[in-house]
Design an enzyme around this catalytic site. Structure first.
Site, PDB file in Angstrom:
ATOM      1  N   ASP A  55       6.766 -57.813  45.733  1.00 39.38           N
ATOM      2  CA  ASP A  55       7.924 -56.995  46.108  1.00 39.38           C
ATOM      3  C   ASP A  55       8.090 -56.978  47.624  1.00 39.38           C
ATOM      4  O   ASP A  55       7.122 -56.828  48.377  1.00 39.38           O
ATOM      5  CB  ASP A  55       7.732 -55.564  45.586  1.00 39.38           C
ATOM      6  CG  ASP A  55       8.889 -54.665  45.928  1.00 39.38           C
ATOM      7  OD1 ASP A  55       9.904 -54.732  45.216  1.00 39.38           O
ATOM      8  OD2 ASP A  55       8.776 -53.907  46.910  1.00 39.38           O
ATOM      9  N   CYS A  69      -3.206 -19.094  21.847  1.00 37.05           N
ATOM     10  CA  CYS A  69      -3.177 -17.880  22.658  1.00 37.05           C
ATOM     11  C   CYS A  69      -1.739 -17.552  23.048  1.00 37.05           C
ATOM     12  O   CYS A  69      -0.967 -18.427  23.446  1.00 37.05           O
ATOM     13  CB  CYS A  69      -4.024 -18.100  23.913  1.00 37.05           C
ATOM     14  SG  CYS A  69      -3.957 -16.748  25.110  1.00 37.05           S
ATOM     15  N   CYS A  76      -7.289 -21.579  23.829  1.00 36.65           N
ATOM     16  CA  CYS A  76      -6.609 -21.403  25.116  1.00 36.65           C
ATOM     17  C   CYS A  76      -6.670 -22.685  25.923  1.00 36.65           C
ATOM     18  O   CYS A  76      -7.446 -23.593  25.639  1.00 36.65           O
ATOM     19  CB  CYS A  76      -7.277 -20.291  25.940  1.00 36.65           C
ATOM     20  SG  CYS A  76      -7.353 -18.688  25.134  1.00 36.65           S
TER      21      CYS A  76
END
Length: 493
Positions: A438, A59, A28
């Protein structure tokens, strides 16, 4: 920690590890809604493939095979992480473990040893688990004959397809299809010359949609990308043909509609879509780290769960970044659209207004001056970059060595820090790439009273590591650029 996550059904750990329950023979995800098993009956596994190799079946309630991928593989740059990214991109299915080894520059034996030591499964087992999930998607979302599903998912025979699906899901392929049909799972099949598949791409919440999709749409190349009917759509070049992908953000998943020329590309298409919109990120860990900084805290609290807008094609992103050097976003889009129209591959879009896939690098290596309306020095850079991408001396593929790619980029004439860091952030997926030069980043740093260059900037941002690429997203979000919001729906559809 693992046991506490299982007992609290903590979805933040889905994909980080898997829980095998020895008394039932199933595995699971940590957030499985079933009653948590006794600790004495649990074995933890680092991958779904490891649980399957140990004989556990998936599962049926929590579907652990469909959980978000581990964020670790997009955080690290070592051999195992590079191998995992290439396995996710379908290299083992196409070229085998020897092909994976050639791409990585190591022996097949060493790669198998390293991957098994960390993941508890071999590259072949990991690829098998991926094929099983691809098969399940095709079984449940298309009307393809099961023999075609087996071929499209990468199985060598119907027998191996049947045996794998039965072993992983404890259900025969026909039963999976019957159950999906009874639940009206969804549509799928042929649309003209395209194979159509609809599926859900899970992610870890929170998820700041506007900044991610807004960036992709604001920088979209006309004809190659678009925002249509509430979804970001784009043409994609894949190993066996072209595809059109449409990604629509929902509250707990991204709804994906894929039109593929060849169904063998489904696994690769899904992997690249997940990378494009950064769906395997761990926003809890990232936000907790960045929130500790007083400058970033209000930005993170205002928009938790920001992702890095990436790409489906590293070569395309690099060329587009060079086209965008020192010009506006609108001008960069215009340049890229002209190249796509003249040198890209025409496509027939089954659901929108896309016309071309972006050109391959080889098509741009000798492009004439009249098709590059820019300074001579940048024209030269475009050609040299395209040639390096075409001959393989610059590798920006999912399994690229980040350090080698940065060095190769930096050595090309006309490519500076802005381009190198932008490619590292969006094409390579380096979570610590920081585009210090930037303009938008610098403007934000000034607003917050921070240094904008040199050693002072490095020192001021050191606390943001290793998540500086996500810090960039928050800095961009503090401005008023179009990348921070989704377009007006009426104007874009």
């Amino acid at each position: 920690m693992c046991l506490a996550a299982v007992r609290s059904r903590d979805a933040r750990f889905d994909g980080w590890f898997f829980t095998g329950v020895r008394t039932t023979g199933i595995y699971c995800r940590p957030s499985c809604p079933a009653t948590p098993p006794k600790a004495a009956n649990i074995t933890f596994y680092p991958s779904a493939a490891a649980a399957q190799t140990a004989g556990f079946r998936a599962c049926k309630r929590c579907r652990p095979d469909a959980s978000p991928g581990s964020p670790e593989w997009n955080l690290r740059a070592d051999l195992v992480a590079r191998a995992m990214r290439l396995i996710g991109d379908g290299v083992v299915d196409r070229d085998g473990v020897q092909g994976l080894a050639r791409r990585l520059g190591y022996s097949a034996r060493q790669i198998e040893r390293e991957v098994r030591a960390e993941l508890g499964a071999t590259p072949v087992a990991l690829a098998r688990a991926q094929r099983a999930q691809t098969a399940r998607v095709l079984i449940e979302t298309t009307t393809l004959p099961l023999s075609d599903v087996a071929h499209a998912a990468g199985f060598g025979s119907i027998r191996s397809f049947n045996d794998t699906v039965q072993a992983v899901f404890a259900t025969a392929p026909r039963q999976l299809r019957s159950r999906a049909a009874a639940a009206d799972a969804g549509a799928g099949g042929l649309t003209g010359a395209w194979h159509h598949v609809s599926l859900r791409l899970p992610f870890r919440t929170p998820f700041a949609v506007e900044g991610l999709f807004g960036h992709l749409v604001a920088t979209a190349v006309p004809g190659v990308e678009e925002w249509h009917d509430g979804a970001y759509r784009r043409a994609v070049r894949l190993p066996h043909g072209f595809a059109v992908v449409a990604l629509r953000p929902e509250s707990d998943h991204v709804a994906a509609r894929l039109w593929l020329q060849d169904l063998r590309d489904l696994t690769v298409a899904v992997s690249r879509c997940r990378f494009l919109v950064d769906l395997d990120a761990d926003p809890w860990a990232i936000d907790a780290h960045l929130r500790a900084d007083p400058v970033l805290r209000p930005l993170v609290e205002a928009q938790p769960g920001r992702r890095v807008p990436r790409t489906v094609d590293g070569a395309e992103l690099a060329i587009r970044m060079v086209l965008g050097q020192q010009i506006s976003t609108r001008a960069a889009r215009t340049h890229a659209a002209r190249l796509a129209t003249s040198y890209g591959s025409p496509i027939q879009d089954p659901g929108g207004g896309l016309t071309h896939a972006f050109p391959e690098p080889a098509a741009l290596a000798d492009i004439p001056d009249e098709h590059l309306a820019m300074p001579a020095s940048r024209r030269r850079t475009v050609r040299i970059l395209a040639a390096a991408l075409a001959d393989g001396s610059l590798d920006l593929s999912p399994g690229a060595d980040w350090g080698a790619a940065r060095a190769a980029l930096d050595a090309l004439p006309g490519i500076g820090p802005w381009t190198v860091d932008g490619v590292a952030m969006r094409a390579l997926g380096d979570p610590d790439a920081f585009i210090a030069s930037d303009l938008g980043v610098r403007a934000a740093l000034k607003r917050f009273g921070m240094p904008v260059a040199g050693a002072a900037l490095q020192q001021a941002t050191a606390a943001w590591r290793p998540w500086r690429a996500y810090a960039v997203q928050h800095l961009w979000a503090s401005g008023s650029h179009d990348i921070n919001r989704l377009p007006n729906q009426e104007a874009s559809s």
